[in-house]
Design a protein around this motif. Structure first.
Motif, PDB file in Angstrom:
ATOM      1  N   LEU A   1      -3.253 -15.128   8.865  1.00 26.71           N
ATOM      2  CA  LEU A   1      -4.475 -15.926   8.834  1.00 26.71           C
ATOM      3  C   LEU A   1      -5.167 -15.868  10.188  1.00 26.71           C
ATOM      4  N   SER A   2      -6.492 -15.891  10.125  1.00 28.84           N
ATOM      5  CA  SER A   2      -7.239 -16.043  11.372  1.00 28.84           C
ATOM      6  C   SER A   2      -7.134 -17.506  11.803  1.00 28.84           C
TER       7      SER A   2
ATOM      8  N   GLU B   1      -9.226 -19.647   9.431  1.00 29.75           N
ATOM      9  CA  GLU B   1      -8.593 -19.858   8.130  1.00 29.75           C
ATOM     10  C   GLU B   1      -7.450 -20.860   8.240  1.00 29.75           C
ATOM     11  N   HIS B   2      -6.669 -20.744   9.295  1.00 29.35           N
ATOM     12  CA  HIS B   2      -5.552 -21.677   9.500  1.00 29.35           C
ATOM     13  C   HIS B   2      -6.076 -23.098   9.663  1.00 29.35           C
TER      14      HIS B   2
ATOM     15  N   VAL C   1      -8.794 -24.358   8.350  1.00 32.49           N
ATOM     16  CA  VAL C   1      -9.229 -24.844   7.031  1.00 32.49           C
ATOM     17  C   VAL C   1      -8.018 -25.316   6.225  1.00 32.49           C
TER      18      VAL C   1
END
Length: 69
Positions: free
Chosen positions: A13-14, A17-18, A20
């Motif tokens: 995950l970027s 993204e993490h 979120v």
């Protein structure tokens, strides 16, 4: 939920993204980001099935203890 163990998968995950998934985790009181990801997948599957079938849940088995004919 069943007590079955799922096969672990590595997902990179970027940071965005993490963040979120961590926000979802906190909003729903989940223990980990992995649980948040699983929760989101389950919700999406339920909505997709509802769109296909027009029903909120899958079919259920009919019990034999119903009203006598």
């Amino acid at each position: 939920m069943s007590a079955e163990k799922m096969t672990p998968h590595q997902i990179d995950l970027s940071d965005a993204e993490h963040d979120v998934f961590d926000r979802v985790r906190r909003m729903h009181g989940l223990a980990s980001v992995a649980e948040a990801m699983e929760w989101l997948v389950r919700i999406r599957l339920r909505k997709g099935i509802e769109q296909i079938t027009g029903r909120r849940r899958g079919p259920r088995l009919v019990s034999s203890g119903g009203k006598p004919q």
